[in-house]
Design an enzyme around this catalytic site. Structure first.
Site, short mmCIF file in Angstrom:
data_model
loop_
_atom_site.label_atom_id
_atom_site.label_comp_id
_atom_site.label_asym_id
_atom_site.label_seq_id
_atom_site.Cartn_x
_atom_site.Cartn_y
_atom_site.Cartn_z
N GLY A 55 -40.76 -35.56 20.16
CA GLY A 55 -40.74 -36.04 18.47
C GLY A 55 -39.39 -35.63 18.09
O GLY A 55 -38.40 -35.15 18.47
N CYS A 82 -39.83 -32.02 26.12
CA CYS A 82 -38.97 -32.29 24.88
C CYS A 82 -39.21 -31.54 23.59
O CYS A 82 -39.34 -30.11 23.95
CB CYS A 82 -38.51 -33.88 24.42
SG CYS A 82 -37.03 -33.77 23.87
N TYR A 83 -39.50 -32.21 22.68
CA TYR A 83 -39.92 -31.56 21.36
C TYR A 83 -41.20 -30.49 21.84
O TYR A 83 -41.25 -29.26 21.19
CB TYR A 83 -40.48 -32.42 20.36
CG TYR A 83 -40.84 -31.57 18.95
CD1 TYR A 83 -39.86 -31.32 18.12
CD2 TYR A 83 -42.27 -31.41 18.76
CE1 TYR A 83 -40.09 -30.55 16.94
CE2 TYR A 83 -42.48 -30.84 17.55
CZ TYR A 83 -41.38 -30.43 16.71
OH TYR A 83 -41.94 -29.95 15.55
N HIS A 169 -37.45 -36.16 30.03
CA HIS A 169 -38.51 -36.93 29.87
C HIS A 169 -39.04 -37.61 31.19
O HIS A 169 -38.77 -38.42 31.64
CB HIS A 169 -38.26 -38.29 29.08
CG HIS A 169 -38.17 -37.78 27.67
ND1 HIS A 169 -39.27 -37.55 26.68
CD2 HIS A 169 -37.04 -37.29 26.97
CE1 HIS A 169 -38.90 -37.23 25.50
NE2 HIS A 169 -37.24 -36.99 25.62
N GLU A 171 -41.58 -39.18 31.90
CA GLU A 171 -42.36 -39.97 31.61
C GLU A 171 -41.55 -41.36 31.84
O GLU A 171 -41.93 -42.57 31.88
CB GLU A 171 -43.33 -40.11 30.41
CG GLU A 171 -42.35 -40.49 28.98
CD GLU A 171 -41.82 -38.97 28.74
OE1 GLU A 171 -41.77 -38.09 29.62
OE2 GLU A 171 -41.62 -38.72 27.33
N SER A 223 -59.74 -66.51 23.53
CA SER A 223 -58.33 -67.48 23.54
C SER A 223 -57.77 -67.87 24.67
O SER A 223 -56.94 -68.65 24.71
CB SER A 223 -57.48 -66.71 22.74
OG SER A 223 -56.96 -65.56 23.57
N VAL A 226 -54.96 -62.77 28.16
CA VAL A 226 -55.58 -61.91 29.18
C VAL A 226 -56.73 -60.74 28.72
O VAL A 226 -57.54 -60.59 29.19
CB VAL A 226 -54.32 -60.94 29.69
CG1 VAL A 226 -55.02 -59.83 30.67
CG2 VAL A 226 -53.32 -61.67 29.91
N ASP A 227 -56.59 -60.41 27.40
CA ASP A 227 -57.54 -59.45 26.69
C ASP A 227 -58.97 -60.26 26.49
O ASP A 227 -59.93 -59.45 27.26
CB ASP A 227 -57.03 -58.68 25.70
CG ASP A 227 -55.71 -57.97 25.76
OD1 ASP A 227 -55.33 -57.69 27.09
OD2 ASP A 227 -54.98 -57.85 24.82
N SER A 229 -60.03 -62.93 27.72
CA SER A 229 -60.47 -63.26 29.31
C SER A 229 -61.09 -62.06 29.99
O SER A 229 -62.32 -62.50 30.46
CB SER A 229 -59.39 -64.01 30.08
OG SER A 229 -58.81 -64.91 29.38
N LYS A 370 -52.66 -52.04 28.95
CA LYS A 370 -52.31 -53.70 29.42
C LYS A 370 -52.52 -53.60 30.94
O LYS A 370 -53.19 -54.54 31.55
CB LYS A 370 -51.03 -54.34 28.83
CG LYS A 370 -50.84 -55.63 28.96
CD LYS A 370 -51.70 -56.34 27.85
CE LYS A 370 -51.58 -57.88 27.92
NZ LYS A 370 -52.43 -58.33 26.62
#
Ligand code: XMP
Length: 514
Positions: A55, A82-83, A169, A171, A223, A226-227, A229, A370
């Site tokens: 943060g 980190c924070y 980090h 990640e 539409s 991807v989502d 569908s 996603k």
């Protein structure tokens, strides 16, 4: 769903979603919560582990985001990043200072042999630092297990209490072995079994949908993205013909896209559902005639969509559920999840209508990132071509044609874009570039083709790499590939005599042109 879970408590860091994604890559389900979450709620969830994010604040300042000390006394393993690491030290009796120099970027680091999270990795390595404040005194009961030139305490641990603090980090992919560290925490320290898998997600969600929907009717606006569908695939597997999908072809889709969607979801496709395709091209083009202002175009396309959808919905009559392809980043970004929220309010997130007569919303992908949506799509047998489709804006080619939209311009940009995509795929770059497309500038210029003078349009090619679509860099496409694309477009697409490659990053540019 009785799922083992790790929670990420968000202190406003820019990498909060990345943390959660890395955890899920270890097959452990993970959710993001704001640091304002009540401790009673945490106790009730009884997560297997807790991760505190970075943060932008200084943890020792009074009004900075904080958390009560009890969090570290629940007997649940905690990892501070980190924070989050600084806050853990600060709360447990260590000290955090603001030194004269911060540390940013890739940094040489040494891990002590007994560092639990650094098991099975080289002791000298590279990590990603991004901090000003640092820990200057370790809290009682902790030991120092990593250091860099400017940061003598880069990671500490209290193995007995299962508390871990990392200044850098893990990640971020620049930290070598970073995902392994997260794995060592969630699978090792927290003892998670790794039961979060897309096959079981599909199976469980199908069951949940069946229970929720009963013999009710569901309506979904498909539409072709991807989502929606994947949502259609899931719902169809769960409830078959109780699902009706309305696919509005607004004539602003990519080349052949409408037919591709119909091939998968239509009557000859592999899914059991009611599929309604509305060919509304002419309607859209006539609404858009003479309109040049980008926001006006967006508005017309959006409103027209609602009108068309409404007409179809009326024919169907009342439904019990309206399904939406909302995914987890939409939830986090719209402020319902973490703290570094409300990033973007634009783009039809959460945006379908209240004009349809329905009782409840159903959002089967609400907890997925996603890449997980894509995995679920493959699991459901949706073709790769559709599953790995790039992000495509709701207003479609309407905002990739600068100025007035006409059927002729749509044809030009569709053909140019199809060539561009084909060549990018041929060069093996299609999965490595974030988003790429052709747009039609409104510029015409003089050229010469054969012995003829031409006065034709210029096509712009765009390709960007981005983590979160809030910032982006133009992608480095090999010059030969660009040359091939240019010469094919000019030779094959009537009405184009020039091709530009857009080098602009975001900011100051945006990804789309309008
Ligand atoms: P910009 O152009 O804002 O794009 O840098 C960021 C991302 O959002 C997509 N985009 C949209 N998506 N409706 C959408 O559904 C829109 O009006 C819209 N405008 C941009 C864009 O494709 C990129 O992925």
């Amino acid at each position: 769903m009785d799922q083992e879970k790790v929670i990420v408590i968000d202190f406003g860091g820019q990498y909060n979603q990345l943390v959660a994604r890395r955890v899920r890559e270890c097959n452990v389900y993970c959710e993001i919560y704001s640091y304002k979450i009540d401790i009673e709620q945490i106790k009730e969830m009884n997560p297997k582990g807790i991760i505190l994010t970075g943060g932008p604040n200084s943890c020792y300042q009074e009004d900075s985001p904080s958390y009560q000390k009890e969090l570290f006394e629940l007997g649940i393993p905690v990892l501070g990043l980190c924070y989050g690491a600084q806050l853990m030290m600060h709360k447990l009796g260590g000290k955090v200072i603001t030194p004269e120099v911060g540390e940013y970027g890739k940094t040489q680091i040494h891990y002590a042999e007994n560092g639990v999270l650094f098991k099975d990795m080289p002791q000298d390595s590279i990590c990603w630092m991004s901090h000003f404040d640092r820990i200057s005194e370790i809290a009682p009961g902790f030991e120092n297990v990593a250091w860099t030139a400017d940061c003598p305490i880069a990671a500490t641990q209290n193995v007995e209490k299962n508390l871990y603090a990392i200044q850098f980090h893990p990640e971020v992919l620049h930290t070598v072995n970073g995902t392994q560290m997260i794995y060592n925490f969630v699978r090792g320290v927290c003892g998670c079994q790794g039961t979060w898998r897309m096959d079981s997600f599909v199976e469980n969600t199908v069951k949940e949908i069946r229970e929720k929907v009963g013999d009710g009717k569901v309506l979904l606006a498909l539409s072709g993205g991807v989502d929606s569908s994947v949502a259609a695939g899931l719902l169809s597997r769960a409830i078959g013909k109780q699902l009706t999908c309305v696919f509005v072809d607004h004539g602003l889709l990519r080349k052949d896209e409408g037919d591709e969607v119909e091939a998968v979801f239509g009557p000859n496709g592999q899914f059991d559902l009611n599929f309604i395709r509305v060919n509304a091209q002419e309607r859209y083009y006539s609404q858009l005639a003479g309109v040049t202002e980008p926001e006006r175009k967006r508005k017309i396309i959006g409103e027209e969509f609602i009108r068309v959808f409404e007409e179809e919905a009326k024919k169907i009559g009342a439904v019990d559920f309206l399904a939406q392809g909302t995914i987890y980043p939409d939830v986090v970004e719209s402020g319902l999840g973490g703290e570094s929220a409300v990033i973007k309010s634009h783009h039809n997130v959460g945006g379908l209508p209240d004009f349809v007569d329905f009782k409840e919303i159903i959002e089967p992908l609400r907890n997925l990132f996603k890449d997980e949506v894509r995995k679920a799509g493959l699991e459901l047998g949706i073709p790769e071509k559709l599953v790995f489709r790039q992000p495509f804006p709701g207003p479609g080619l309407g905002i990739r044609i600068i100025g007035e939209v006409t059927a002729e311009k749509v044809r030009i940009v569709q053909d140019a874009d199809a060539i561009y995509r084909e060549e990018i795929a041929k060069a093996g770059l299609d999965r490595s570039i974030g988003q790429y497309f052709a747009a039609l500038t409104n510029m015409r210029s003089v050229g010469v083709m054969g012995d003829e003078r031409t006065y034709d349009y210029a096509v712009a090619l765009r390709a960007v790499n981005t983590v979160d679509f809030m910032t982006a860099e133009s992608a480095e496409i090999p010059f030969e590939v660009l040359q091939t694309v240019m010469s094919r477009i000019i030779n094959e697409v009537k009405g184009v005599n020039r091709v530009f490659y857009d080098l602009t990053s975001k900011p100051p540019g945006t990804i789309e042109f309008e």
